[in-house]
Scaffold this active site. Structure first.
Site, PDB file in Angstrom:
ATOM      1  N   GLN A  30      28.717  33.876  47.139  1.00  0.00           N
ATOM      2  CA  GLN A  30      30.146  33.695  47.405  1.00  0.00           C
ATOM      3  C   GLN A  30      30.961  33.838  46.120  1.00  0.00           C
ATOM      4  OE1 GLN A  30      31.142  29.641  48.409  1.00  0.00           O
ATOM      5  NE2 GLN A  30      32.928  30.257  49.593  1.00  0.00           N
ATOM      6  N   GLY A  31      31.801  34.859  46.056  1.00  0.00           N
ATOM      7  CA  GLY A  31      32.644  35.062  44.872  1.00  0.00           C
ATOM      8  C   GLY A  31      34.074  34.634  45.123  1.00  0.00           C
ATOM      9  N   GLU A  48      31.848  27.054  55.864  1.00  0.00           N
ATOM     10  CA  GLU A  48      31.153  26.459  54.723  1.00  0.00           C
ATOM     11  C   GLU A  48      31.200  24.931  54.816  1.00  0.00           C
ATOM     12  OE1 GLU A  48      32.739  27.510  50.880  1.00  0.00           O
ATOM     13  OE2 GLU A  48      31.118  26.485  49.821  1.00  0.00           O
TER      14      GLU A  48
HETATM   15  C1  LIG Z   1      27.471  22.867  43.028  1.00  0.00           C
HETATM   16  C2  LIG Z   1      28.614  23.794  43.160  1.00  0.00           C
HETATM   17  C3  LIG Z   1      28.445  25.025  43.766  1.00  0.00           C
HETATM   18  C4  LIG Z   1      29.525  25.912  43.879  1.00  0.00           C
HETATM   19  N1  LIG Z   1      29.299  27.133  44.440  1.00  0.00           N
HETATM   20  C5  LIG Z   1      30.311  28.041  44.482  1.00  0.00           C
HETATM   21  C6  LIG Z   1      30.090  29.366  44.945  1.00  0.00           C
HETATM   22  O1  LIG Z   1      28.986  29.716  45.346  1.00  0.00           O
HETATM   23  N2  LIG Z   1      31.083  30.227  44.940  1.00  0.00           N
HETATM   24  C7  LIG Z   1      32.326  29.893  44.510  1.00  0.00           C
HETATM   25  O2  LIG Z   1      33.219  30.720  44.570  1.00  0.00           O
HETATM   26  N3  LIG Z   1      32.597  28.646  44.067  1.00  0.00           N
HETATM   27  C8  LIG Z   1      31.606  27.721  44.019  1.00  0.00           C
HETATM   28  N4  LIG Z   1      31.850  26.460  43.531  1.00  0.00           N
HETATM   29  C9  LIG Z   1      33.165  26.160  42.987  1.00  0.00           C
HETATM   30  C10 LIG Z   1      33.998  25.137  43.742  1.00  0.00           C
HETATM   31  O3  LIG Z   1      34.512  25.695  44.924  1.00  0.00           O
HETATM   32  C11 LIG Z   1      35.115  24.666  42.806  1.00  0.00           C
HETATM   33  O4  LIG Z   1      34.501  23.983  41.738  1.00  0.00           O
HETATM   34  C12 LIG Z   1      36.094  23.746  43.496  1.00  0.00           C
HETATM   35  O5  LIG Z   1      36.862  24.456  44.433  1.00  0.00           O
HETATM   36  C13 LIG Z   1      37.038  23.048  42.501  1.00  0.00           C
HETATM   37  O6  LIG Z   1      37.627  23.916  41.604  1.00  0.00           O
HETATM   38  P1  LIG Z   1      37.590  23.615  40.019  1.00  0.00           P
HETATM   39  O7  LIG Z   1      36.185  23.432  39.658  1.00  0.00           O
HETATM   40  O8  LIG Z   1      38.349  24.666  39.372  1.00  0.00           O
HETATM   41  O9  LIG Z   1      38.317  22.225  39.846  1.00  0.00           O
HETATM   42  P2  LIG Z   1      39.894  21.973  39.772  1.00  0.00           P
HETATM   43  O10 LIG Z   1      40.563  22.644  40.897  1.00  0.00           O
HETATM   44  O11 LIG Z   1      40.390  22.254  38.402  1.00  0.00           O
HETATM   45  O12 LIG Z   1      39.947  20.411  40.042  1.00  0.00           O
HETATM   46  C14 LIG Z   1      39.797  19.388  39.041  1.00  0.00           C
HETATM   47  C15 LIG Z   1      40.142  18.053  39.667  1.00  0.00           C
HETATM   48  O13 LIG Z   1      41.521  18.064  40.072  1.00  0.00           O
HETATM   49  C16 LIG Z   1      41.634  17.723  41.430  1.00  0.00           C
HETATM   50  N5  LIG Z   1      42.728  18.453  42.059  1.00  0.00           N
HETATM   51  C17 LIG Z   1      42.997  19.772  41.982  1.00  0.00           C
HETATM   52  N6  LIG Z   1      44.061  20.087  42.753  1.00  0.00           N
HETATM   53  C18 LIG Z   1      44.460  18.941  43.335  1.00  0.00           C
HETATM   54  C19 LIG Z   1      45.513  18.589  44.235  1.00  0.00           C
HETATM   55  N7  LIG Z   1      46.340  19.506  44.756  1.00  0.00           N
HETATM   56  N8  LIG Z   1      45.624  17.293  44.633  1.00  0.00           N
HETATM   57  C20 LIG Z   1      44.780  16.349  44.141  1.00  0.00           C
HETATM   58  N9  LIG Z   1      43.780  16.612  43.297  1.00  0.00           N
HETATM   59  C21 LIG Z   1      43.626  17.893  42.892  1.00  0.00           C
HETATM   60  C22 LIG Z   1      40.297  18.138  42.053  1.00  0.00           C
HETATM   61  O14 LIG Z   1      40.050  17.449  43.261  1.00  0.00           O
HETATM   62  C23 LIG Z   1      39.337  17.772  40.937  1.00  0.00           C
HETATM   63  O15 LIG Z   1      39.022  16.403  41.025  1.00  0.00           O
HETATM   64  C24 LIG Z   1      30.793  25.549  43.410  1.00  0.00           C
HETATM   65  C25 LIG Z   1      30.957  24.295  42.811  1.00  0.00           C
HETATM   66  C26 LIG Z   1      29.898  23.417  42.690  1.00  0.00           C
HETATM   67  C27 LIG Z   1      30.117  22.091  42.041  1.00  0.00           C
END
Ligand SMILES: Cc1cc2nc3c(=O)[nH]c(=O)nc-3n(C[C@H](O)[C@H](O)[C@H](O)COP(=O)(O)OP(=O)(O)OC[C@H]3O[C@@H](n4cnc5c(N)ncnc54)[C@H](O)[C@@H]3O)c2cc1C
Lengths: 374, 402
Positions: free
Chosen positions: B130-131, B248
């Protein structure tokens, strides 16, 4: 186990909810409380509920019932909970009457159960004792053989629906275990003293000073009372969980409405994320409590061997959820939530009373663990 | 005998006859087959089992037969799962193909796209990743910047994805790209399928706090995707992306609900078994430590009620009601419950849960340490808990915009 409502169940839910909305606005609950009347409920409205068949739901046809189960009973009690209706469906129909339904003789049923189902008499369950918390052991009440019957002595407290009840199902220690006895109001040596509870519901202290009853007063077997009482309480508890669901749902809905209406800092307070996330968590807890209650009702109806554990699961859940929602409801209403004038206060009071009825969350977690063998 | 019971008898007989003996009793996730051009599985029987089941349409029981599915109903699927569980067999195949892009293609794909991709998924031939996420587009996924520019019948991709789970062992990726930078951010996104076996795609594993490297950074440098692999139209990708996220989240929530539920129906509650061993019981058979006993009960009860809610939702859908709002709670509650379950297991094992590797610890204890750490990601992957709560507040409770 099937969770989707049948057509009949969905219809029952609709009519019950509509009836309560029409006949029991919260202004009625306030008026009942302010009247200070001992009964704390409306016998006329209770009569109407009986006419609708609500009091006949969980009884066999042979007993004059509709031969439906707890799955239907919780639909009615949920509707009652929405209006905080204090009519003795829980205390009598789902309380004392259940002892007779499960173990009464034809004569006992004729005398007490049939008029109870008709809404003409009420049967209160007297098992709780002061200092005994939620124990069912009846340590302070004794039944001695006397003549051809029994002599009862002891005291019961917070007997729900006890003020003005027609007969009491009293638990007492026999030489060989617990027995449940029918003690009619007005029996010589019985004193009934109404109590005032935080939620404004009907309750009483029963003092039994050598109350003489006949052989035919015993419900079930001598010594079989503990098991019978446990079964009765399971049914009463599930019905109560239904009531709690209705109450927590309305308290939640009132709070959501307030979040969408009240403005501070020029915006609706419901736009603050700090409150939004707490509201979402409340929503989750209501949904889980609903599933747990429906599962417990179905388990009893299906005589599932896990039924008792599922009942404890439901009561622990509903207790925690109702309290969470009532607490949050008051908090999110701010100062107005603390006033007697606002209705939300009725819910925090009822939540506490319901939590402490038939065992609180801690009691039921312990029971669940015991039943699960750890 | 009803149709369903006849089906059960057939399944049972077939599994007893054909399922590799070495896989029986291997219900845990480690032995599940993920497929792909270069399968990573530990046991060759897993691949055999997958292929045998694919023949019968049992890797994707509810998909239509013409795309390699079984054409079965949900009731039959449940029977199949129960019969697999009865022999403690793993599901024959898992992965993002079956769980995410497959259901999405069934919903949005053209006939040609379904023909080309679905059967390869059901046979375990192609493994998908998944990208979605990028370094600067996480919760705010729609701000993604990986660019795709049309050149003839190909798109040329430049940019970076991150947190690509199993990117290093996958064959194809479903990827969100920006095809129009000049419109509202949701309106310029396209949902593309891309073959990763090409020079323009580079994958670098990232190490997690659990010590494992299941996810990667993915770099695109003039990587190429075919226009026929655009799903549901150019600049129409956001709708597809959200639908896939729904699949998902259901998948993630199911894993965590049934993890507890399956353990229970198959015998003793795993937390109780662990507690008896590590904490001990008194003369009445009750756990000695009353506080831990209560914690075991809380997690057990919460698992029970969660599974009841999953079942209620399924029953309502089966009865013809639309998925109720209760389904929106599964991701957030299921993942937080799993984290509490993992923490409970740590508490029960006590200091024996501190091992990283080497002597003094049993393999199960070492695995516990890592799976606890891994579980911290449950509330981040697939949309964080905070984002889920925002969704419930907005869509279900209809609270005003922040
Ligand atoms: C084990 C694992 C597997 C993954 N696999 C994939 C994959 O295969 N493909 C892929 O594309 N992605 C994948 N991801 C990525 C995942 O979807 C993202 O990490 C997730 O969507 C959060 O984005 P971020 O890491 O940029 O955190 P951020 O969005 O920067 O969030 C940081 C913190 O801020 C909070 N926050 C952000 N916005 C808000 C808001 N509007 N209100 C309140 N709080 C907020 C979040 O809840 C979090 O606590 C994976 C992640 C993990 C941990």
């Amino acid at each position: 186990m099937q969770f989707a409502l049948t057509e009949d169940q969905a219809m029952l839910a609709q009519t019950a909810t509509a009836f309560v909305a029409e006949h029991s606005p919260l202004t009625r609950i306030r008026a009942l409380r302010d009247a200070g009347d001992e009964l704390c409920y409306s016998p006329a409205l209770f009569g109407q509920m009986a006419e609708l068949g609500w009091t006949a739901i969980p009884f066999a046809e042979a007993d004059g019932g509709l031969a439906m189960g707890l799955s239907e009973a919780i639909i009615v009690t949920e509707a009652l909970g929405r209006g905080l209706c204090p009519e003795p469906v829980l205390s009598s129909i789902m309380g004392g009457a259940q002892a007779l339904a499960l173990a009464g003789t034809p004569a006992q049923k004729n005398t007490w159960l049939a008029p109870a189902i008709a809404g003409e008499k009420t049967i209160a369950l007297a098992y709780q004792e002061r200092g005994g918390r939620f124990s069912t052991a009846a340590e302070g009440t004794r039944a001695e053989r006397s003549g051809s019957g029994y002599k009862l002595a002891g005291e019961k407290t917070i007997v729900l629906g006890g003020a003005g009840a027609d007969v009491y199902v009293v638990s007492a220690q026999l030489a060989d275990g617990l027995g449940l006895f029918l003690v009619p109001a007005g029996a010589s040596g019985l004193t009934v003293t109404p109590q005032k509870l935080v939620d404004g519901r009907n309750a009483a202290v029963l003092a039994l000073s050598d109350v003489q009853v006949g052989e035919d007063a015993l419900v079930g077997t001598p010594g079989g009372g503990l098991e019978l009482l446990d079964d009765v309480l399971d049914r009463a508890t599930v019905a109560l969980c239904g009531e709690m669901l209705g109450g927590m749902q309305v308290a939640f809905d009132m709070t959501l409405a307030y979040l969408k209406e009240r403005k501070q800092f020029d915006v609706h307070i419901g736009s603050f994320q700090g409150l939004q996330h707490r509201a979402a968590k409340m929503y989750i807890e209501v949904e889980l409590a609903r599933s747990a209650t429906m599962a417990a009702a179905r388990a009893i109806d299906e005589q599932n061997p896990q039924a008792k554990a599922l009942v404890s699961n439901a009561k622990a859940r509903c207790s925690d959820a109702y309290i969470l929602i009532a607490n949050e409801a008051v908090q999110m209403h701010g100062g107005i939530g603390m006033t007697d004038e606002h209705d939300i206060g009725f819910f925090i009071k009822r939540a506490r009373a319901a939590e402490m009825t038939y065992g609180d969350a801690a009691y039921h977690r312990d029971r669940f663990a015991r039943l699960s063998g750890y | 005998m009803g149709d369903l019971e006849a089906f059960r008898a057939d399944v049972r007989a077939w599994l007893e006859q054909n399922a590799p003996k070495s896989l029986q009793g291997q219900l845990g996730q480690e032995s599940v087959y993920w497929g792909g051009r270069n399968p990573t599985t530990a046991s060759p029987e897993s691949k055999d089992f997958c292929e045998m089941c694919a023949e019968k349409g049992w890797t994707a029981p509810t998909w239509p037969k013409e795309y390699g599915g079984g054409g079965l109903g949900q009731a039959e699927e449940r029977v199949l799962q129960q019969e697999l569980a009865r022999l403690r067999l793993p599901p024959p195949l898992t992965g993002f193909g079956l769980q995410m892009i497959g259901p999405t293609l069934l919903q949005f794909g053209t006939e040609a796209q379904k023909q080309e991709h679905l059967t390869k998924i059901t046979r375990g031939e192609i493994r998908w990743c998944q990208g979605y996420s990028e370094p600067n587009a996480g919760s705010d996924l729609a701000s993604l910047a990986t660019a795709a520019v049309l050149e003839g019948d190909e798109y040329v991709l430049n940019g970076q994805k991150i947190w690509t789970s199993y990117g290093d062992v996958s064959d194809w990726m479903f990827v969100l790209v920006r095809t129009d930078p000049d419109v509202k951010k949701q309106k310029g996104i396209t949902f593309l399928l891309i073959d990763m076996d090409q020079p323009g795609v580079e994958v670098r594993p990232i190490k997690l706090i659990s010590g494992f490297s299941p996810f990667c950074e993915t770099f695109f440098t003039n990587a190429r995707a075919k226009t026929k692999d655009v799903i549901s139209g150019v600049n129409q990708g956001w709708t597809v992306a959200k639908a896939l996220l729904g699949h998902e989240r259901t998948m993630i929530a199911n894993v965590f609900g049934s993890a507890g539920g399956r353990g229970r129906s198959q015998g003793e509650n795993p937390a109780v078994a662990l507690a008896k061993r590590y904490v001990g019981t008194d003369e009445t058979g009750q756990l000695k430590d009353r506080v831990l006993r209560d914690q075991v009960t809380r997690v057990t009860m919460d698992t029970l009620s969660f599974n009841q809610t999953v079942q209620r939702n399924a029953d309502n859908i089966k009865a013809g009601h639309r998925p109720g709002p209760e389904s929106s709670i599964f991701k957030v509650y299921g993942t937080e419950l799993n984290q509490r379950r993992e923490e409970l297991m740590l508490a029960l094992r006590g200091p024996q849960a501190l091992g990283w590797e080497g002597p003094g610890f049993e393999p199960a204890e070492l695995a516990q340490t890592r799976s606890w750490l891994r579980s911290r990601g449950n509330t981040i992957e697939g949309g964080t808990s905070e984002v889920q709560l925002n969704i419930i507040a907005k869509r279900v409770l209809e609270l005003p915009e922040q």
